[in-house]
Enzyme design. Structure first.
Site, PDB file in Angstrom:
ATOM      1  N   ASN A  48       0.825  -1.198   0.000  1.00  0.00           N
ATOM      2  CA  ASN A  48       0.000   0.000   0.000  1.00  0.00           C
ATOM      3  C   ASN A  48       0.865   1.256   0.000  1.00  0.00           C
ATOM      4  OD1 ASN A  48      -1.906   1.975   0.332  1.00  0.00           O
ATOM      5  ND2 ASN A  48      -3.042   0.911   1.910  1.00  0.00           N
ATOM      6  N   ASP A  49       1.463   1.568   1.131  1.00  0.00           N
ATOM      7  CA  ASP A  49       2.207   2.815   1.235  1.00  0.00           C
ATOM      8  C   ASP A  49       3.387   2.883   0.258  1.00  0.00           C
ATOM      9  OD1 ASP A  49       0.494   3.686   3.213  1.00  0.00           O
ATOM     10  OD2 ASP A  49       1.666   2.720   4.782  1.00  0.00           O
ATOM     11  N   VAL A  50       3.971   1.725  -0.068  1.00  0.00           N
ATOM     12  CA  VAL A  50       5.158   1.741  -0.935  1.00  0.00           C
ATOM     13  C   VAL A  50       4.829   2.047  -2.391  1.00  0.00           C
ATOM     14  CG1 VAL A  50       6.468   0.187   0.544  1.00  0.00           C
ATOM     15  CG2 VAL A  50       5.129  -0.747  -1.335  1.00  0.00           C
TER      16      VAL A  50
END
Lengths: 479, 104
Positions: free
Chosen positions: A405-407
């Site tokens: 997700n965040d990456v």
């Protein structure tokens, strides 16, 4: 062996003493050489064996040749006790090492790290009464070994519990202050013991209190740290264990211990910094855990979310030329690495070029994703690092984001108010099509909206990573 | 100030070793590909089990004539140290074996 060769600093030394010191030199060099070989895929396995050989050598010569201050060798009865203890530890360690699943590797490494920390703390604890009052230098290293070893022990044990899903994250705002207070109390008590003019043997009560404080601090220190930050914490704790061992090395004036410990300490520290960089956060930020609050840029225009059906996804993938899989924490949790490899082979069979883009902090410990995929028989040439795949991203037909997700959140580029602004990401948004496999619309670890979901090129495939991949594979097979 | 100078002189050899080991550690690690981060960490972890040498010295010269709490703790330190060393190297070897297999 007991032939006296000469005197050094007023002390006689024998052939045995010389051989012992020489074996420590060889062991220390083997540690360095082993670590050096460990940093290349072709030579890594040999490196590990060399380092293990160095350790075996140091253990053996210590057992045979070490003499105490009175010049007495280790008595045969003690040798038997030592061998028994080593035997017990070896059997347990060996069995555990061969039984552990690759997904559980972070827990295992944390556990072994904890045992090393505990051993250091115990050795310091037991050596302390032998120190000479007023000898600040040797008491300092003993106390430091105790504190650092104890923190590494309890911190790693808790990390083990968290990674194994036995313990959840606990983050309360007051904990930052509580932890700071605990740390100060621990260090202050350590300082009191170090500078006390009393005989060390009279201070054992305080020493046990110090041990308890350090153990509590270790727990409290890891407790608030979230799952996504685990790679940083594990390498930090690893580094601490090394430092603790080197402190004990000073107590014994043993250069192999000093060098081995510091080597691991420095290497762990570098890895920690590397991990922090990959998340664009400072170490302090990770430890204090500044995420969760703030959330400056909410209310950003959201756009719509489009879903994709399994059959559409399978057609899209089958007729692509270049596909990139971006695996994340979610893939590890769902243990979907084997089925991901099946998808990869299936597509490769259809002439599709499939690669994996690995973010430095993907998985639960540094490099964990690589180990998981290697276990699933994915060739390591297919695992591409973030910096190498990003320039090619515009040529990629489809990226499949599995449990990451965040990456892949472009907010890292676009939104200066975002907590992850500035973090290096995999440029999934530059590819032609994006399929995101996700359990639901939950936010990532950082609790921030992922702009990628609202990208016009993005389509979502909701469901558990493993079962969705399975369905996708059978869909492609039936094409 | 004088205290610090005295401290440095008395421990100059150790300080040299620390300073150089830090550099060696950084130098050896700095170019590791991400593929190897996990095995490297677990191998390094096993090396930090060198504390076991301390455990051997400790238990080796312990007085066995009477039962003591310290002896128990010392033996525990040995067992835990061995766990760290043997388990650490074994687990690293297992991981690296997987990487090796895929090379052909």
């Amino acid at each position: 062996m007991d032939k006296i060769l000469g005197t050094f600093n007023g002390l006689e030394f024998t052939v045995g003493d010389t051989l012992l010191e020489f074996s420590y030199l060889v062991a220390a060099l083997l540690f360095v050489y082993g670590l050096k070989l460990l940093s290349h895929p072709e030579s890594a396995r040999r490196g590990n064996l060399w380092a293990a050989g160095g350790m075996g050598l140091a253990m053996l010569t210590t057992l045979l040749l070490h003499k105490n201050a009175e010049g007495a060798h280790i008595p045969i009865s003690n040798v038997f006790i030592i061998l028994a203890a080593i035997g017990v530890g070896s059997v347990i360690g060996w069995i555990a090492a061969y039984k552990v699943k690759m997904t559980a590797m972070p827990q295992m490494v944390s556990f072994y790290n904890a045992t090393g920390g505990l051993a250091s703390a115990l050795v310091s604890l037991l050596e302390y009464p032998n120190a000479v009052a007023g000898d600040v230098g040797s008491i300092l290293v003993t106390i430091l070994g105790l504190i650092i070893g104890a923190i590494a022990f309890s911190g790693s044990m808790l990390a083990y519990g968290k990674l194994d899903g036995k313990v959840g994250d606990v983050m309360k705002p007051f904990m930052t202050y509580l932890n700071l207070a605990l740390l100060i109390a621990t260090l202050a008590l350590g300082a009191i013991i170090i500078f006390s003019p009393n005989e060390p043997a009279e201070m054992t009560g305080l020493l046990y209190l110090l041990l308890a404080l350090a153990i509590i601090y270790g727990v409290m220190f890891v407790l608030p740290i979230g799952g996504a930050d685990m790679p940083v914490v594990i390498s930090l704790l690893n580094s601490l264990t090394g430092i603790a061992a080197s402190m004990a090395g000073f107590v014994y004036n043993n250069q192999a211990m000093i060098l081995g410990g510091i080597l691991v300490g420095a290497a762990g520290m570098i890895l920690t910094i590397l991990m922090c960089k990959a998340m664009n956060r400072s170490l302090l930020n990770v430890i204090i855990g500044a995420f969760g609050g703030g959330g400056a840029s909410v209310g950003h225009e959201q756009g719509t979310i489009k879903e994709i059906t399994l059959s559409d996804a399978s057609v899209l993938l089958s007729y692509s030329q270049k596909v990139v899989v971006i695996p994340g924490y979610g893939l590890a949790v769902a243990q979907a690495q084997h089925i991901a490899h099946e998808l990869e082979s299936l597509l490769e069979g259809k002439g599709v070029d499939v690669r994996y883009a690995i973010h430095p902090v993907a998985g639960r410990m540094p490099g964990h994703m690589n180990v998981l995929l290697a276990e699933a028989d994915v060739s390591y040439e297919k695992l591409v690092e973030m910096d190498d795949i990003n320039p090619d991203m515009t040529n990629v037909d489809v990226v499949i984001v599995i449990g990451a997700n965040d990456v892949v959140n472009p907010a890292a580029y676009d939104d200066p108010g975002s907590p992850i602004y500035g973090m290096p990401i995999i440029d999934a948004h530059l590819s032609k099509n994006i399929i995101i496999m996700k359990r639901g619309m939950g936010k990532g670890y950082a609790g921030i909206e992922n702009f990628l979901f609202f990208n016009p090129k993005t389509r979502m495939l909701f469901g558990d990573a493993k079962s969705t991949l399975q369905k996708l594979v059978s869909e492609i097979k039936s094409l | 100030m004088e205290q610090a100078l005295i401290f440095f002189f008395e421990y100059k050899l150790e300080i040299f070793i620390i300073a150089l080991s830090i550099f060696v550690g950084i130098e050896v690690i700095s170019n590791v590909p991400a593929v190897l981060h996990t095995p490297l960490m677990s191998g390094a972890n096993a090396i930090s089990g060198v504390i076991i040498v301390g455990g051997i010295i400790l238990v080796g010269h312990a007085d066995l004539s009477s039962f003591s709490f310290s002896l128990v703790l010392g033996i525990l330190a040995l067992i835990f140290g061995t766990l760290n060393v043997v388990g650490g190297f074994a687990v690293t070897d297992r991981m690296l074996e997987m990487f090796k297999k895929k090379k052909k």
